[in-house]
Design a protein around this motif. Structure first.
Motif: not given
Length: 102
Positions: A55-61
């Motif tokens: 979720t965090e990787v998706a959000r920041s990418s």
């Protein structure tokens, strides 16, 4: 007497559980890149993303979570800009070195 081990009862190995530091992630990705296999790179990025939190990787990418899962499947062929977005969001970068000829 040796006790028999039932393979079905052994826990499944998950590399993401062992990627608990930036150093471990860098070493893992370096080893994968040395294999020169795009499918393995994609799978490794997926493993690292799971270790960091999808979720965090998706959000920041800037990708949706579903798009991130789709792009990082071992059978996918993500675009280079997607790989760069994912690497950047995880605080990673690629570097190039000359190949030494022995």
């Amino acid at each position: 007497m040796n006790a028999k081990i039932n393979i079905a009862e052994l826990p499944e190995f998950d590399m993401a559980e062992h990627l608990d530091s930036d150093q471990a992630i860098a070493e893992y990705l370096t080893i994968v890149l040395e294999e020169n296999d795009p499918a393995e790179l994609t799978a490794a990025l997926g493993t690292i993303a799971r270790a960091r939190g999808m979720t965090e990787v998706a959000r920041s990418s800037g990708l949706t979570r579903e798009a991130l899962y789709k792009a990082l499947r071992p059978t996918s062929q993500p675009r280079f800009d997607t790989i760069m977005k994912v690497l950047s969001s995880m605080g990673l970068k690629l570097s190039v070195q000359p190949v030494s000829h022995v």
